[in-house]
Scaffold this motif. Sequence first.
Motif, PDB file in Angstrom:
ATOM      1  N   GLY A 135      45.384   0.406 -50.347  1.00 36.34           N
ATOM      2  CA  GLY A 135      45.283   1.215 -49.140  1.00 36.34           C
ATOM      3  C   GLY A 135      45.084   2.682 -49.446  1.00 36.34           C
ATOM      4  N   ASP A 136      45.842   3.201 -50.414  1.00 32.87           N
ATOM      5  CA  ASP A 136      45.700   4.610 -50.787  1.00 32.87           C
ATOM      6  C   ASP A 136      44.315   4.885 -51.357  1.00 32.87           C
ATOM      7  N   LEU A 137      43.786   3.954 -52.143  1.00 33.08           N
ATOM      8  CA  LEU A 137      42.467   4.159 -52.738  1.00 33.08           C
ATOM      9  C   LEU A 137      41.386   4.229 -51.671  1.00 33.08           C
ATOM     10  N   ILE A 138      41.435   3.330 -50.712  1.00 31.57           N
ATOM     11  CA  ILE A 138      40.440   3.348 -49.633  1.00 31.57           C
ATOM     12  C   ILE A 138      40.537   4.652 -48.844  1.00 31.57           C
ATOM     13  N   LYS A 139      41.745   5.103 -48.565  1.00 26.97           N
ATOM     14  CA  LYS A 139      41.916   6.379 -47.861  1.00 26.97           C
ATOM     15  C   LYS A 139      41.339   7.532 -48.678  1.00 26.97           C
ATOM     16  N   SER A 140      41.538   7.495 -49.988  1.00 25.89           N
ATOM     17  CA  SER A 140      40.991   8.546 -50.837  1.00 25.89           C
ATOM     18  C   SER A 140      39.467   8.510 -50.844  1.00 25.89           C
ATOM     19  N   PHE A 141      38.886   7.321 -50.842  1.00 26.89           N
ATOM     20  CA  PHE A 141      37.434   7.202 -50.747  1.00 26.89           C
ATOM     21  C   PHE A 141      36.911   7.851 -49.458  1.00 26.89           C
ATOM     22  N   LEU A 142      37.742   7.806 -48.415  1.00 25.51           N
ATOM     23  CA  LEU A 142      37.344   8.368 -47.115  1.00 25.51           C
ATOM     24  C   LEU A 142      37.717   9.847 -46.981  1.00 25.51           C
ATOM     25  N   GLY A 143      38.274  10.433 -48.041  1.00 31.96           N
ATOM     26  CA  GLY A 143      38.509  11.868 -48.022  1.00 31.96           C
ATOM     27  C   GLY A 143      39.956  12.311 -48.005  1.00 31.96           C
ATOM     28  N   ALA A 144      40.894  11.381 -47.923  1.00 29.46           N
ATOM     29  CA  ALA A 144      42.310  11.756 -47.933  1.00 29.46           C
ATOM     30  C   ALA A 144      42.744  12.156 -49.341  1.00 29.46           C
ATOM     31  N   GLY A 145      43.839  12.871 -49.426  1.00 31.44           N
ATOM     32  CA  GLY A 145      44.396  13.226 -50.720  1.00 31.44           C
ATOM     33  C   GLY A 145      45.103  12.040 -51.355  1.00 31.44           C
ATOM     34  N   PRO A 146      45.573  12.199 -52.594  1.00 34.69           N
ATOM     35  CA  PRO A 146      46.245  11.095 -53.275  1.00 34.69           C
ATOM     36  C   PRO A 146      47.526  10.681 -52.569  1.00 34.69           C
ATOM     37  N   GLY A 147      47.764   9.372 -52.486  1.00 38.64           N
ATOM     38  CA  GLY A 147      48.977   8.880 -51.851  1.00 38.64           C
ATOM     39  C   GLY A 147      50.111   8.658 -52.829  1.00 38.64           C
ATOM     40  N   SER A 148      49.800   8.667 -54.124  1.00 36.61           N
ATOM     41  CA  SER A 148      50.814   8.508 -55.168  1.00 36.61           C
ATOM     42  C   SER A 148      50.293   9.223 -56.401  1.00 36.61           C
ATOM     43  N   ASP A 149      51.005   9.082 -57.526  1.00 35.62           N
ATOM     44  CA  ASP A 149      50.528   9.722 -58.748  1.00 35.62           C
ATOM     45  C   ASP A 149      49.679   8.787 -59.597  1.00 35.62           C
ATOM     46  N   ALA A 150      49.265   7.630 -59.038  1.00 33.03           N
ATOM     47  CA  ALA A 150      48.385   6.730 -59.782  1.00 33.03           C
ATOM     48  C   ALA A 150      47.005   7.343 -59.983  1.00 33.03           C
ATOM     49  N   PHE A 151      46.506   8.040 -58.959  1.00 30.61           N
ATOM     50  CA  PHE A 151      45.193   8.671 -59.013  1.00 30.61           C
ATOM     51  C   PHE A 151      45.271  10.058 -58.376  1.00 30.61           C
ATOM     52  N   GLY A 152      44.268  10.877 -58.633  1.00 28.30           N
ATOM     53  CA  GLY A 152      44.116  12.135 -57.914  1.00 28.30           C
ATOM     54  C   GLY A 152      44.699  13.361 -58.578  1.00 28.30           C
ATOM     55  N   ASN A 153      45.462  13.200 -59.666  1.00 28.74           N
ATOM     56  CA  ASN A 153      46.025  14.340 -60.399  1.00 28.74           C
ATOM     57  C   ASN A 153      46.884  15.244 -59.507  1.00 28.74           C
ATOM     58  N   PRO A 154      47.796  14.668 -58.709  1.00 25.70           N
ATOM     59  CA  PRO A 154      48.612  15.525 -57.833  1.00 25.70           C
ATOM     60  C   PRO A 154      49.712  16.227 -58.607  1.00 25.70           C
ATOM     61  N   LEU A 155      50.271  17.249 -57.990  1.00 25.56           N
ATOM     62  CA  LEU A 155      51.499  17.824 -58.519  1.00 25.56           C
ATOM     63  C   LEU A 155      52.617  16.790 -58.414  1.00 25.56           C
ATOM     64  N   MET A 156      53.549  16.836 -59.329  1.00 20.91           N
ATOM     65  CA  MET A 156      54.662  15.900 -59.300  1.00 20.91           C
ATOM     66  C   MET A 156      55.639  16.306 -58.199  1.00 20.91           C
ATOM     67  N   SER A 157      55.944  15.383 -57.313  1.00 23.27           N
ATOM     68  CA  SER A 157      56.774  15.699 -56.153  1.00 23.27           C
ATOM     69  C   SER A 157      58.186  15.122 -56.262  1.00 23.27           C
ATOM     70  N   TYR A 158      58.546  14.607 -57.441  1.00 22.55           N
ATOM     71  CA  TYR A 158      59.889  14.062 -57.619  1.00 22.55           C
ATOM     72  C   TYR A 158      60.379  14.400 -59.018  1.00 22.55           C
ATOM     73  N   LEU A 159      61.690  14.348 -59.187  1.00 18.21           N
ATOM     74  CA  LEU A 159      62.318  14.562 -60.483  1.00 18.21           C
ATOM     75  C   LEU A 159      63.226  13.384 -60.814  1.00 18.21           C
ATOM     76  N   ILE A 160      63.468  13.209 -62.098  1.00 24.04           N
ATOM     77  CA  ILE A 160      64.376  12.178 -62.589  1.00 24.04           C
ATOM     78  C   ILE A 160      65.691  12.841 -62.999  1.00 24.04           C
TER      79      ILE A 160
END
Length: 383
Positions: free
Chosen positions: A238-263
């Motif tokens: 679902g996230d990949l299809i949304k990204s194909f349509l122009g949305a930003g990354p939905g997780s850190d699997a693709f898109g090179n986003p900033l990390m939004s969580y810490l361990i």
Amino acid sequence: MGISAIVLKIASRCNLNCSYCYMYNHEDQSYLQQPKFISDRVFGHTLEAMRDYCRSHGQRSMALIFHGGEPTLVGVERFRKLAARAREVLGERLSLLGIQTNAILLTPEWIDAFRRHNVEVHVSLDGPAEIHDSVRVDHKGRGSHAQTVAGIELLISQGMTPKILSVVNPGRCGAAAYRHLRSLGIESMDFLFPDVTHDSRDTFYGGLPPTPVADFLIGAFDAWFEEDNPQVEVRLFGDLIKSFLGAGPGSDAFGNPLMSYLIIDTDGSIEALDALRVCREGLAQSKLNITRNGFDDLHLGLPLVHKAVTHGFELAELCQACPERDVCGGGHLPHRYSLSNGFDNPSVWCRDILRFFDHVRARTGILRPPLNQPEDTQAGYRS
């Protein structure tokens, strides 16, 4: 963007010994120096740091995910106290309280605790027994499928349908994995790329066809796509299809986003995404501790964690001219690593990603847009 979630290691050991596990069977063995369970002191400081971060940043809420190891090893009574304390301290600032578990130890008492404290349950299940039991074994080498499925069935029988995380098993059938999850009544799942680096891929997955991850994902995608059930969510697809349509990354699997969580480890250590443990010993560490530091102190520690949260990582030179550059973003950060080049590589699964993208575009009819050429050498760098 800021930090929106904390993944809290409440147990550092596990009752399974999955062959691919980034915690126990890769380069970083620092878990051996960790307390087996989180202390009340570390837990309290974590909640206070979350509350303070929300206040200082005008942020409404954060998510808290109990993780491990296997978090249910703390026992149900301790878990009840931790969950109740989190709700008490954070109140409306707690957007989600979750747990990631293998479900083996679940009992009706656990289900009651989840329900009473409104805990979202995520279970690790890699498919039918022939897939799951080939990798997710106990410390005597015995498969865990039957026990995990029993835990899932107990959850469902009590009105709690878990979300499933499945690690792709290269060389196996993705369609079989998807259909098995659906046969259990699962409607929310995600498929994760196996965590290896350019240095370790052949050790774990040598001798397989050229694109074994794509082979698996294409089978799973086709089974999902052909079922055509809007109630069934596969996050990766679902996230990949949304990204194909122009949305930003939905997780850190693709898109090179900033990390939004810490361990946060059981001793209070603050770390970056824990899959970086597959790279080398200590790479994910900040040398900061939640008993002394807050989440605004990342600049005081080792640079990788601060960079991951605030600046991000440049794309490798080889990725700059790729037509899928903007969607892929080089893939998941740990998969870009090599001892020789650091993160200046395409994903170790690059060929798989491109083949899978081509397949999804063909099935959905979403054409690839023209490549936007970078304005300077920092294209793909998220600041």
